[in-house]
Design a protein around this motif. Structure first.
Motif, PDB file in Angstrom:
ATOM      1  N   GLN A 152       0.826  -1.215   0.000  1.00 28.27           N
ATOM      2  CA  GLN A 152       0.000   0.000   0.000  1.00 28.27           C
ATOM      3  C   GLN A 152       0.861   1.266   0.000  1.00 28.27           C
ATOM      4  OE1 GLN A 152      -2.469  -0.194   3.524  1.00 28.27           O
ATOM      5  NE2 GLN A 152      -2.994  -2.348   3.170  1.00 28.27           N
ATOM      6  N   LEU A 153       0.491   2.189  -0.865  1.00 30.27           N
ATOM      7  CA  LEU A 153       1.104   3.517  -0.857  1.00 30.27           C
ATOM      8  C   LEU A 153       0.011   4.516  -0.492  1.00 30.27           C
ATOM      9  CD1 LEU A 153       3.299   5.626  -1.552  1.00 30.27           C
ATOM     10  CD2 LEU A 153       2.608   5.449  -3.943  1.00 30.27           C
ATOM     11  N   HIS A 154       0.203   5.208   0.620  1.00 27.70           N
ATOM     12  CA  HIS A 154      -0.782   6.204   1.067  1.00 27.70           C
ATOM     13  C   HIS A 154      -0.202   7.599   0.840  1.00 27.70           C
ATOM     14  CE1 HIS A 154      -3.381   3.387   3.520  1.00 27.70           C
ATOM     15  NE2 HIS A 154      -2.289   2.642   3.358  1.00 27.70           N
ATOM     16  N   ILE A 155      -0.853   8.373  -0.002  1.00 27.70           N
ATOM     17  CA  ILE A 155      -0.403   9.745  -0.265  1.00 27.70           C
ATOM     18  C   ILE A 155      -1.374  10.683   0.430  1.00 27.70           C
ATOM     19  CG2 ILE A 155       0.026  11.466  -2.067  1.00 27.70           C
ATOM     20  CD1 ILE A 155       0.686   9.113  -3.930  1.00 27.70           C
ATOM     21  N   THR A 156      -0.915  11.308   1.501  1.00 26.11           N
ATOM     22  CA  THR A 156      -1.829  12.107   2.313  1.00 26.11           C
ATOM     23  C   THR A 156      -1.717  13.581   1.962  1.00 26.11           C
ATOM     24  OG1 THR A 156      -0.301  12.486   4.135  1.00 26.11           O
ATOM     25  CG2 THR A 156      -1.563  10.443   4.172  1.00 26.11           C
ATOM     26  N   ILE A 203      -3.871   7.957  10.608  1.00 25.87           N
ATOM     27  CA  ILE A 203      -5.002   7.094  10.243  1.00 25.87           C
ATOM     28  C   ILE A 203      -4.572   6.147   9.111  1.00 25.87           C
ATOM     29  CG2 ILE A 203      -7.374   7.071   9.302  1.00 25.87           C
ATOM     30  CD1 ILE A 203      -7.206   8.196  12.147  1.00 25.87           C
ATOM     31  N   SER A 204      -3.805   6.654   8.179  1.00 25.04           N
ATOM     32  CA  SER A 204      -3.334   5.831   7.056  1.00 25.04           C
ATOM     33  C   SER A 204      -2.431   4.712   7.561  1.00 25.04           C
ATOM     34  CB  SER A 204      -2.562   6.697   6.052  1.00 25.04           C
ATOM     35  OG  SER A 204      -3.413   7.661   5.513  1.00 25.04           O
ATOM     36  N   ILE A 245      -3.054   2.188  -4.112  1.00 26.04           N
ATOM     37  CA  ILE A 245      -2.574   3.550  -3.897  1.00 26.04           C
ATOM     38  C   ILE A 245      -3.737   4.354  -3.334  1.00 26.04           C
ATOM     39  CG2 ILE A 245      -1.613   5.641  -4.951  1.00 26.04           C
ATOM     40  CD1 ILE A 245      -0.173   3.918  -6.944  1.00 26.04           C
ATOM     41  N   VAL A 246      -3.535   4.836  -2.134  1.00 21.17           N
ATOM     42  CA  VAL A 246      -4.584   5.611  -1.466  1.00 21.17           C
ATOM     43  C   VAL A 246      -4.225   7.083  -1.612  1.00 21.17           C
ATOM     44  CG1 VAL A 246      -5.803   6.002   0.700  1.00 21.17           C
ATOM     45  CG2 VAL A 246      -4.871   3.733   0.191  1.00 21.17           C
ATOM     46  N   VAL A 247      -5.074   7.842  -2.239  1.00 20.26           N
ATOM     47  CA  VAL A 247      -4.764   9.257  -2.485  1.00 20.26           C
ATOM     48  C   VAL A 247      -5.751  10.151  -1.767  1.00 20.26           C
ATOM     49  CG1 VAL A 247      -4.172  10.949  -4.250  1.00 20.26           C
ATOM     50  CG2 VAL A 247      -4.227   8.552  -4.833  1.00 20.26           C
ATOM     51  N   TRP A 248      -5.223  11.029  -0.959  1.00 15.94           N
ATOM     52  CA  TRP A 248      -6.036  12.106  -0.376  1.00 15.94           C
ATOM     53  C   TRP A 248      -5.710  13.338  -1.195  1.00 15.94           C
ATOM     54  CZ3 TRP A 248      -8.765  11.636   4.466  1.00 15.94           C
ATOM     55  CH2 TRP A 248      -8.612  10.397   5.095  1.00 15.94           C
ATOM     56  N   GLY A 249      -6.700  13.975  -1.756  1.00 14.92           N
ATOM     57  CA  GLY A 249      -6.360  15.199  -2.472  1.00 14.92           C
ATOM     58  C   GLY A 249      -7.435  15.678  -3.414  1.00 14.92           C
ATOM     59  N   VAL A 282      -9.592   6.678  -3.391  1.00 15.67           N
ATOM     60  CA  VAL A 282      -9.526   8.145  -3.399  1.00 15.67           C
ATOM     61  C   VAL A 282     -10.310   8.748  -2.237  1.00 15.67           C
ATOM     62  CG1 VAL A 282     -10.212  10.174  -4.737  1.00 15.67           C
ATOM     63  CG2 VAL A 282      -9.255   8.186  -5.904  1.00 15.67           C
ATOM     64  N   PHE A 283      -9.660   9.666  -1.536  1.00 14.42           N
ATOM     65  CA  PHE A 283     -10.356  10.479  -0.538  1.00 14.42           C
ATOM     66  C   PHE A 283     -10.271  11.934  -0.979  1.00 14.42           C
ATOM     67  CE2 PHE A 283      -9.047   6.748   1.890  1.00 14.42           C
ATOM     68  CZ  PHE A 283     -10.265   6.368   2.427  1.00 14.42           C
TER      69      PHE A 283
END
Lengths: 544, 442
Positions: free
Chosen positions: A230-234, A244-245, A313-317, A336-337
């Motif tokens: 997992q790649l979390h981009i906050t 949280i990620s 890939i979790v993207v916040w943005g 996506v968030f």
């Protein structure tokens, strides 16, 4: 931050403070290379030949070090002024953080049970509690004793153990990974047999004609929630998102890389110092990286987004940031968030006798995280005539004034400027109700008959009120960008609940209760943990 | 339109403006009386507040919402009645797409001191609308801005006259009139594409009208109209600049011919255009001709900033060096001018990199909360109060940052000045949990 500081004069000062913050590279704490002040200043000058970003710190890279320049910190308790500092951290080498050995997922992460995960998280929780003084000293040393950092650190050290509460994690996993009436945790403990009838496929049926000895087999289906890379981009203004990620990634046994946002260097440092106290051989530590790089840096991102680097890939943005990631990471599943906001609907039940009650409840929803969270209500839709709407605005303004007295906000002058300028631009046609006077507004309500661009909202106790004739007139404004809708009035709530849910609103709540939460609550319309695991199916002959 | 004889307030305003013009002429020749000019401006601005309050609905609404009633002083105006220049692009762009000129008229009427007749409802194109407005005495000025939405500024005849006249009082005055005081004969090379869509094009046209001969660098590539810019923003102008490197061949030859003819006739040359186009012109000339001789009294005036060519930006010193190498025009003869479409004069940059504020304008510096103290030095957001903006609110914040200074400059001018470079303010992003908020109507 004063305008002179934000324009870079402090960055040029010979006294500029340079702070090295830690990065976690597969469980190992690392720092960026030390860089002399003149070289840092030259890097900033190179970057700021374009107009200087007044409002936000600037990220630049020198060699293998990632620099966050213009980071405002209050370094002395004797001064209320912030100083513009340089934060240095290691720019990650993609080769070091990408998990290229898939067998290690099987041998080390997949073999962990849910109890192992809980034990690991509990050991981090105990570090926050038992080593509080040590962590505080580490932060104090790291951030040169910055006053505002230390007070926030104290707050974090109180808050973070609660977020690691064992029962809360169990409930979240059990709800979000629940399947076939089984508890979510079971699917993290191995293959779970289902009571499902397995139907042989069409080809297998035909095979009985082609191959006389072929017989269809009665199969048992099993499911497991398998670990992923997992790649979390906050991003965003909440410093807790990287935490949280990390928590979600760890809970799902992920091989994990979390990119911190510019808003969260302190939280990231606190978390890294805590993890540093855990057994370095623990698989969950060895498969965790907490890093920072400048968003869009292709020397890092090209490798991270390349095929096979990550499963999730979790993207916040923003839409733009998300699109940029999605275009470059077509082989990974992207979660996506997006930035969202909340609204309130004041039904006709509030008028004429319950205005005060409605305004009070609405003020609670509006002041969640001082209007900076996605649950905070920014726009109130009032069903009624002009007189009722004005009366509601006046009452709401008084309620906000009550909040200002018990919970004064220390409004940044730039934010005050945005608020004051709204009165002369986007909300110039509105009728304003203000607390604190026009030169030092502490909170305000604006009644406007024109749609308002939410991206202009300064998120500082400003409520935009729109009058509507009927509940149904709110429908065009209900969409997936709306996180929560708080509703006053039982009948109005009954009317709007299904409509709002089908329009993409995640939470529809009684007014004043938008912040209420439970473990495992859907986030952005998703059961997030369920998205982070790989749901694998095993079909095998009946096993005893 | 109300005549001065019918309106004592208007008569007084015009008299004050006349005195300000005299003060500007004295200032430009080095014999200024700052105290008197300050007092004249202050009285003018306070009278304008009254005029706006009575005649401009949007201004009146803000005054009511801010509790600013008469009598009112300058600090109150600075802290409460300064508008962002965004108000001139606050119309819904769809109205133009849909040819909804009834809505456009209503929008313009709200920020204009001259009531605009509803008879404009029947127009069907932007050109018709603009033409109809001009028949009512309202001339529209345009600016493409950074957002892609055009600013539309309504000028009545008095304000239009001020726009055309005031800039010539703001710098280079000695050059235009020569040593003997008579109007100098000169040739003008304009590097901005011909047309009247934007302020910079308008300024180019202004130079063309006072020059003996003028030549547009992009003459072969057609005129860019206001309608084209309304449709595409600043893109057409900048696209031409981007394409010029590849396709300037014939146009460049014609321009060189124009320069050489002027030299043969012993006429100085004035080169005018935005700095990015001047830089590109220098590069193109250098590549093909090495250098080109010009009259020794030639000058260069730039304006409009680097726009989307920020990546190509070079310092003013470097730009001067390029100009000297290619055209032999010295650094002392290269000046930059700052203005916005909403202003009725310009601020010319001297060799000390000071943008001098003529007595025709009040400049204030505002802090991050948009609060400021009149006539106080410092760095911050620039605010302009234009005593000549009769038909629209002239108390404006264009979104630029600079330092305001005061004193005697080594160039010979005295008074207020902005220290260059003047920087554009980046809009702050609003962030939620998930990052930067997107534009969405609620």
């Amino acid at each position: 931050m004063s305008m002179n500081e934000s324009l870079g004069s402090s960055a040029d000062s010979q006294k500029a403070t340079v702070i090295s913050i830690p990065a976690l590279i597969k469980g190992t704490v690392r720092y960026g290379e030390k860089i002399a002040l003149p070289e840092l200043q030259n890097a900033i000058r190179r970057e700021t030949s374009a107009p200087i970003p007044v409002k936000q710190p600037i990220a630049v890279t020198v060699k293998s070090t990632q620099i966050l320049a213009g980071y405002p910190l209050r370094l002395s308790s004797r001064s209320s002024q912030t100083e513009s500092c340089f934060l240095l951290s290691l720019k990650p080498d993609p080769k070091e953080i990408i998990e290229s050995d898939v067998s290690s997922l099987v041998n080390e992460l997949m073999s962990l049970t849910f109890d192992d995960i809980l034990e690991y998280l509990d050991s981090v929780r105990r570090v926050f509690i038992e080593c509080r003084g040590q962590l505080r000293s580490s932060i104090e040393e790291c951030f040169h004793g910055a006053v505002d950092v230390l007070s926030e650190c104290d707050f974090l050290l109180q808050l973070l153990p609660d977020l690691l509460d064992r029962q809360g994690i169990e409930e979240a996993v059990d709800r979000e990974l629940s399947y076939d009436s089984r508890r979510g945790r079971d699917f993290l403990n191995g293959w779970v047999k289902l009571l499902a009838n397995c139907h042989a496929g069409m080809t297998s049926h035909f095979a009985t004609q082609a191959f006389p000895n072929h017989a269809t087999t009665k199969l048992t289906a099993s499911i497991q929630a398998c670990p992923t890379r997992q790649l979390h981009i906050t991003a965003g203004n909440s410093p807790y998102v990287p935490f949280i990620s990390w928590l979600r990634g760890t809970t799902t046994r992920g091989a994990l890389v979390v990119k911190s946002s510019t808003q969260s260097p302190l939280l990231t440092a606190v978390l890294i110092f805590a993890i540093q106290q855990i057994d370095p051989r623990h698989p969950l530590r060895r498969h965790s990286s907490l890093v920072f790089w400048k968003g869009g840096d292709t020397t890092v991102e090209n490798a991270l987004f390349s095929p096979g680097a990550f499963d999730r890939i979790v993207v916040w943005g923003s839409e733009q940031a998300v699109r940029s990631v999605q275009q470059r990471s077509v082989h990974s599943k992207t979660i996506v968030f997006r930035p969202r906001f909340s609204i309130s609907l004041i039904g006709r039940e509030a008028f004429p006798d319950q205005i005060a009650q409605a305004a009070e409840k609405a003020s609670i929803d509006s002041l969640i995280s001082n209007q900076k969270a996605c649950f905070s209500s920014l726009v109130h839709y009032v069903v009624g005539n002009e007189k009722n709407a004005v009366c509601y605005c006046e009452t709401l303004c008084k309620k906000l004034g009550d909040w200002d007295r018990i919970w004064p906000q220390d409004l940044d002058r730039a934010i005050l400027g945005q608020l004051r300028m709204l009165k002369r631009t986007a909300l110039i046609h509105g009728r304003w109700f203000e607390n604190g006077g026009s030169q030092s507004t502490s909170s305000a309500v604006v009644l406007t008959d024109k749609p308002f661009d939410i991206s202009r909202h300064p998120a500082c106790r400003l409520v935009v009120v729109r009058r509507i004739e009927h509940e149904s007139q709110i429908v065009p404004f209900l969409n997936p960008s709306v996180s929560a809708l708080g509703v006053y009035g039982h009948q109005t709530l009954s009317f709007i609940r299904n409509i709002a849910a089908s329009a993409g609103v995640t939470t529809i709540a009684k007014l004043g209760e938008s912040e209420s939460i439970f473990s495992g609550i859907p986030n952005d319309g998703m059961r997030t943990l369920s998205e982070l695991v790989n749901w694998s199916t095993s079909l095998n002959e009946n096993e005893s | 339109m109300i005549r001065p004889s019918q309106d004592p307030c208007l008569a007084r305003l015009l008299e004050l403006q006349r005195q300000l013009i005299d003060a500007a002429k004295a200032w430009a020749s080095g014999c200024d009386d700052v105290g008197t000019a300050d007092a004249l401006r202050e009285e003018t601005l306070i009278l304008l507040h009254e005029r706006y309050r009575q005649r401009i609905p949007l201004y009146r609404h803000l005054a009511e919402q801010s509790g600013v009633n008469r009598p009112c002083d300058l600090p109150t105006l600075v802290n409460n009645m300064m508008f962002s220049t965004d108000i001139f692009k606050s119309y819904d762009p769809h109205w133009l797409d849909d040819c909804n000129f009834s809505a456009m008229t209503s929008w313009l009427d709200n920020l204009c001191a001259e009531g605009i007749a509803s008879s404009l409802d029947s127009v069907s194109s932007f050109a018709d609308w603009s033409e109809s407005l001009s028949k009512l005495g309202i001339r529209l000025s345009y600016s493409s801005g950074t957002s892609g939405v055009m600013s539309l500024i309504p000028r009545d005849p008095l304000t239009w006259r001020a726009l055309c006249r005031n800039s010539s009082l703001c710098g280079n005055e000695a050059w235009y009139h020569g040593i003997d005081g008579r109007r100098r004969k000169f040739d003008c090379l304009i590097t901005v594409p011909p047309g009247d869509g934007t302020g910079i094009q308008g300024a180019g046209n202004g130079f063309a009208t006072i020059a003996t001969r003028s030549h547009y660098l992009y003459s072969s590539q057609g005129v860019i109209t206001a309608e084209e810019i309304l449709k595409h923003g600043r893109k057409p102008i900048e696209e031409k600049s981007r394409n010029q490197k590849l396709s300037l061949g014939l146009d460049l030859e014609k321009a060189i011919c124009f320069i050489r003819e002027g030299l043969e006739a012993n006429r100085p040359l004035l080169i005018f255009g935005p700095p990015f186009q001047l830089k590109q012109l220098c590069e193109s000339v250098r590549a093909k001709y090495g250098s080109v001789k010009t009259h020794s009294e030639s000058i260069v005036v730039t304006g409009g900033g680097w726009k989307s060519f920020h990546g190509e930006r070079i310092s003013q010193e470097q730009l001067c060096g390029e100009v000297f190498e290619v055209f032999g025009i010295g650094c002392d003869q290269v000046s930059d001018a700052y203005s916005t479409t909403e202003l009725n004069c310009t601020l010319t940059c001297c060799k000390a990199f000071h943008y001098h504020v003529p007595p025709l304008l009040e400049v204030v510096i505002l802090d991050e909360a948009y609060l400021g103290i009149p006539r106080q030095s410092g760095r911050g957001y620039i605010g302009f109060m234009d005593p000549f903006a009769m038909s629209y609110p002239g108390f404006l914040i264009p979104g630029d940052i600079a330092e305001l200074g005061y004193g005697e400059c080594r160039c010979g001018l005295t008074g207020w000045y902005l220290v260059g470079p003047i920087q554009r303010l980046e809009t702050a992003e609003v962030k939620g949990c998930g990052g930067v908020m997107e534009s969405l109507l609620a």
